[in-house]
Scaffold this motif. Structure first.
Motif, PDB file in Angstrom:
ATOM      1  N   LYS A  62      -1.298   4.110  13.362  1.00 19.31           N
ATOM      2  CA  LYS A  62      -2.711   4.553  13.622  1.00 19.31           C
ATOM      3  C   LYS A  62      -2.249   4.352  11.519  1.00 19.31           C
ATOM      4  O   LYS A  62      -3.429   3.742  10.887  1.00 19.31           O
ATOM      5  CB  LYS A  62      -3.148   5.262  13.756  1.00 19.31           C
ATOM      6  CG  LYS A  62      -3.877   4.976  15.159  1.00 19.31           C
ATOM      7  CD  LYS A  62      -4.493   5.619  16.159  1.00 19.31           C
ATOM      8  CE  LYS A  62      -4.602   5.555  17.546  1.00 19.31           C
ATOM      9  NZ  LYS A  62      -6.020   6.866  17.973  1.00 19.31           N
ATOM     10  N   ILE A  63      -1.987   5.210  11.117  1.00 19.61           N
ATOM     11  CA  ILE A  63      -1.803   5.473  10.385  1.00 19.61           C
ATOM     12  C   ILE A  63      -1.520   4.386   9.572  1.00 19.61           C
ATOM     13  O   ILE A  63      -1.550   4.104   7.798  1.00 19.61           O
ATOM     14  CB  ILE A  63      -0.523   6.808  10.012  1.00 19.61           C
ATOM     15  CG1 ILE A  63      -1.176   7.980  10.134  1.00 19.61           C
ATOM     16  CG2 ILE A  63      -0.281   7.578   8.239  1.00 19.61           C
ATOM     17  CD1 ILE A  63      -0.375   9.141  10.759  1.00 19.61           C
ATOM     18  N   LEU A  64       0.124   4.187   9.375  1.00 20.22           N
ATOM     19  CA  LEU A  64       1.055   2.815   8.888  1.00 20.22           C
ATOM     20  C   LEU A  64      -0.136   1.365   9.147  1.00 20.22           C
ATOM     21  O   LEU A  64      -0.084   0.731   8.138  1.00 20.22           O
ATOM     22  CB  LEU A  64       2.080   2.310   9.189  1.00 20.22           C
ATOM     23  CG  LEU A  64       3.275   3.428   9.812  1.00 20.22           C
ATOM     24  CD1 LEU A  64       4.532   3.248  10.413  1.00 20.22           C
ATOM     25  CD2 LEU A  64       4.354   3.590   7.850  1.00 20.22           C
ATOM     26  N   SER A  65      -1.664   1.640   9.820  1.00 16.07           N
ATOM     27  CA  SER A  65      -1.711  -0.135   9.854  1.00 16.07           C
ATOM     28  C   SER A  65      -3.050   0.112   8.472  1.00 16.07           C
ATOM     29  O   SER A  65      -4.027  -1.051   8.408  1.00 16.07           O
ATOM     30  CB  SER A  65      -2.517   0.275  11.052  1.00 16.07           C
ATOM     31  OG  SER A  65      -3.617   1.465  11.513  1.00 16.07           O
ATOM     32  N   ILE A  66      -3.081   1.697   7.984  1.00 18.13           N
ATOM     33  CA  ILE A  66      -4.237   1.721   7.308  1.00 18.13           C
ATOM     34  C   ILE A  66      -3.687   1.309   5.523  1.00 18.13           C
ATOM     35  O   ILE A  66      -4.171   0.855   4.778  1.00 18.13           O
ATOM     36  CB  ILE A  66      -5.257   2.775   6.924  1.00 18.13           C
ATOM     37  CG1 ILE A  66      -3.950   3.806   6.884  1.00 18.13           C
ATOM     38  CG2 ILE A  66      -5.910   3.081   8.620  1.00 18.13           C
ATOM     39  CD1 ILE A  66      -5.113   5.325   6.408  1.00 18.13           C
ATOM     40  N   LEU A  67      -2.121   1.677   5.983  1.00 19.42           N
ATOM     41  CA  LEU A  67      -1.410   0.873   4.208  1.00 19.42           C
ATOM     42  C   LEU A  67      -1.581  -0.807   3.430  1.00 19.42           C
ATOM     43  O   LEU A  67      -1.416  -1.644   4.814  1.00 19.42           O
ATOM     44  CB  LEU A  67      -0.169   1.606   4.665  1.00 19.42           C
ATOM     45  CG  LEU A  67       0.221   3.086   4.946  1.00 19.42           C
ATOM     46  CD1 LEU A  67       1.768   3.204   5.049  1.00 19.42           C
ATOM     47  CD2 LEU A  67      -0.558   3.604   3.695  1.00 19.42           C
ATOM     48  N   PRO A  68      -1.782  -0.341   2.591  1.00 21.05           N
ATOM     49  CA  PRO A  68      -1.352  -2.006   2.371  1.00 21.05           C
ATOM     50  C   PRO A  68      -0.124  -2.010   3.130  1.00 21.05           C
ATOM     51  O   PRO A  68       0.967  -1.928   2.980  1.00 21.05           O
ATOM     52  CB  PRO A  68      -1.138  -1.286   0.766  1.00 21.05           C
ATOM     53  CG  PRO A  68      -2.286  -0.423   0.508  1.00 21.05           C
ATOM     54  CD  PRO A  68      -1.557   0.345   1.572  1.00 21.05           C
ATOM     55  N   PRO A  69       0.260  -3.789   3.162  1.00 17.59           N
ATOM     56  CA  PRO A  69       1.456  -4.038   3.624  1.00 17.59           C
ATOM     57  C   PRO A  69       2.433  -3.838   2.924  1.00 17.59           C
ATOM     58  O   PRO A  69       3.382  -3.756   3.735  1.00 17.59           O
ATOM     59  CB  PRO A  69       1.233  -5.852   3.606  1.00 17.59           C
ATOM     60  CG  PRO A  69      -0.549  -5.958   3.590  1.00 17.59           C
ATOM     61  CD  PRO A  69      -1.062  -4.547   2.947  1.00 17.59           C
ATOM     62  N   ALA A  70       2.460  -3.575   1.969  1.00 20.51           N
ATOM     63  CA  ALA A  70       4.135  -3.731   0.875  1.00 20.51           C
ATOM     64  C   ALA A  70       4.378  -2.393   1.117  1.00 20.51           C
ATOM     65  O   ALA A  70       5.238  -1.704   1.543  1.00 20.51           O
ATOM     66  CB  ALA A  70       3.712  -3.418  -0.682  1.00 20.51           C
ATOM     67  N   ALA A  71       3.232  -1.138   1.012  1.00 20.58           N
ATOM     68  CA  ALA A  71       3.667  -0.184   0.834  1.00 20.58           C
ATOM     69  C   ALA A  71       4.017   0.052   2.653  1.00 20.58           C
ATOM     70  O   ALA A  71       5.051   1.262   3.065  1.00 20.58           O
ATOM     71  CB  ALA A  71       2.262   0.995   0.740  1.00 20.58           C
ATOM     72  N   ARG A  72       3.358  -0.827   3.750  1.00 23.26           N
ATOM     73  CA  ARG A  72       3.688  -0.291   5.002  1.00 23.26           C
ATOM     74  C   ARG A  72       4.912  -0.956   5.356  1.00 23.26           C
ATOM     75  O   ARG A  72       5.557  -0.134   5.953  1.00 23.26           O
ATOM     76  CB  ARG A  72       2.556  -1.239   5.543  1.00 23.26           C
ATOM     77  CG  ARG A  72       3.048  -0.515   7.555  1.00 23.26           C
ATOM     78  CD  ARG A  72       1.434  -1.433   8.524  1.00 23.26           C
ATOM     79  NE  ARG A  72       1.710  -2.792   8.021  1.00 23.26           N
ATOM     80  CZ  ARG A  72       0.611  -3.519   7.456  1.00 23.26           C
ATOM     81  NH1 ARG A  72      -0.098  -2.714   7.226  1.00 23.26           N
ATOM     82  NH2 ARG A  72       0.325  -5.047   7.199  1.00 23.26           N
ATOM     83  N   VAL A  73       5.807  -2.148   5.159  1.00 17.36           N
ATOM     84  CA  VAL A  73       7.309  -1.807   5.169  1.00 17.36           C
ATOM     85  C   VAL A  73       7.899  -1.287   4.085  1.00 17.36           C
ATOM     86  O   VAL A  73       9.367  -1.134   5.146  1.00 17.36           O
ATOM     87  CB  VAL A  73       6.979  -3.486   4.235  1.00 17.36           C
ATOM     88  CG1 VAL A  73       8.359  -4.034   4.349  1.00 17.36           C
ATOM     89  CG2 VAL A  73       6.073  -4.541   5.107  1.00 17.36           C
ATOM     90  N   ALA A  74       7.494  -0.826   2.988  1.00 10.45           N
ATOM     91  CA  ALA A  74       8.516   0.217   2.483  1.00 10.45           C
ATOM     92  C   ALA A  74       8.794   1.385   3.720  1.00 10.45           C
ATOM     93  O   ALA A  74       9.514   2.318   3.568  1.00 10.45           O
ATOM     94  CB  ALA A  74       7.641   0.514   1.387  1.00 10.45           C
ATOM     95  N   ALA A  75       7.684   1.791   3.631  1.00 13.16           N
ATOM     96  CA  ALA A  75       7.283   3.224   4.723  1.00 13.16           C
ATOM     97  C   ALA A  75       7.658   3.000   5.738  1.00 13.16           C
ATOM     98  O   ALA A  75       8.955   4.150   5.967  1.00 13.16           O
ATOM     99  CB  ALA A  75       6.242   3.423   5.449  1.00 13.16           C
ATOM    100  N   GLN A  76       8.292   2.534   6.612  1.00  9.43           N
ATOM    101  CA  GLN A  76       8.808   1.707   7.806  1.00  9.43           C
ATOM    102  C   GLN A  76      10.385   1.425   6.967  1.00  9.43           C
ATOM    103  O   GLN A  76      11.089   1.602   8.593  1.00  9.43           O
ATOM    104  CB  GLN A  76       8.301   0.178   8.557  1.00  9.43           C
ATOM    105  CG  GLN A  76       6.530   0.297   9.002  1.00  9.43           C
ATOM    106  CD  GLN A  76       6.760  -0.915   9.982  1.00  9.43           C
ATOM    107  OE1 GLN A  76       6.354  -2.262   8.878  1.00  9.43           O
ATOM    108  NE2 GLN A  76       5.630  -0.735  10.690  1.00  9.43           N
TER     109      GLN A  76
END
Length: 239
Positions: free
Chosen positions: A104-118
């Motif tokens: 749920k947390i990752l889903s609210i991140l901008p795509p670039a930030a989500r990829v970087a976090a994962q």
């Protein structure tokens, strides 16, 4: 820190306390008190109901709600790393809930930030809690939450077998083993039980086996009574 992030943190910090001084905010945010005064004034102009004044303290008016939380990239990376490490040592229900929260947390991140976090290069190999102990840990945790007494079959560090009726107070992870902290009604004192030494655990489901906090027998009392010797005994298996 971006000013927008600082303003958000000011609101978060004030919301979580009855009264917050500019000095406390300045220390928390690592800025000057003058900067805090200016930021609070700007928030008030934007309609945030911050009550109080410089030199006295601030509090947030009732009924104010923040917009959905946003996370910085470092915060998202920290969450990914924490969940990865915790999942291999949690019980199945908590591990599944952790993954759900992270998604749920990752889903609210901008795509670039989500990829970087994962893509965070921190991993926990699947050699954590023994699968046979995972259901036991979940049972113990749920008994703590519901304040349900337990009947245990336990083997201590000297291979002595005993049966106990306990009030479960908390589950503790020591880096290699989990223990249950409890008030032992059999011994009339605080005890810790290693999960890998429990041969049988049974919740006592009858209504009279639910317990309420009682002075001298709570988790806070246990923590106050804990000593370095107890920690050493936990890790060496002398319990």
């Amino acid at each position: 820190m971006r000013r927008a992030d600082r303003l958000f943190q000011i609101v978060q910090f004030i919301r979580g306390r009855r009264l917050t001084t500019a000095a406390q905010l300045a220390q928390r945010l690592e800025v000057s008190e003058r900067t805090v005064y200016r930021d609070v004034a700007d928030l008030q102009l934007q309609g945030v109901p911050i009550e109080g004044e410089a030199g006295v303290g601030y509090r947030l008016g009732k009924g104010f709600e923040l917009p959905p939380l946003m996370f910085s990239l470092d915060e998202a990376r920290a969450l990914v790393a924490s969940v990865r490490m915790a999942q291999v040592w949690q019980d199945p229900a908590l591990a599944q809930a952790s993954q759900s929260v992270l998604s749920k947390i990752l889903s609210i991140l901008p795509p670039a930030a989500r990829v970087a976090a994962q893509g965070m290069a921190v991993y926990a190999p699947p050699i954590g809690l023994d699968p046979t102990l995972q259901p036991c840990l979940q049972m113990l945790r749920e008994a703590v939450q519901s304040q349900t007494k337990l009947h245990l079959h336990y083997q201590d560090g000297k291979s002595a077998h005993t049966q106990r009726t306990v009030r479960p107070l908390g589950c503790f992870f020591w880096g290699s083993v989990w223990t249950l902290a409890a008030w032992c009604e059999t011994r009339q004192g605080f005890r810790s039980f290693r999960l890998d030494r429990l041969s049988h655990v049974r919740p006592l489901d009858e209504p009279n086996h639910r317990f309420a906090d009682e002075a001298g027998k709570t988790l806070a009392d246990y923590l106050r009574s804990a000593a370095p010797v107890h920690v050493q005994n936990t890790l060496t298996g002398d319990l």
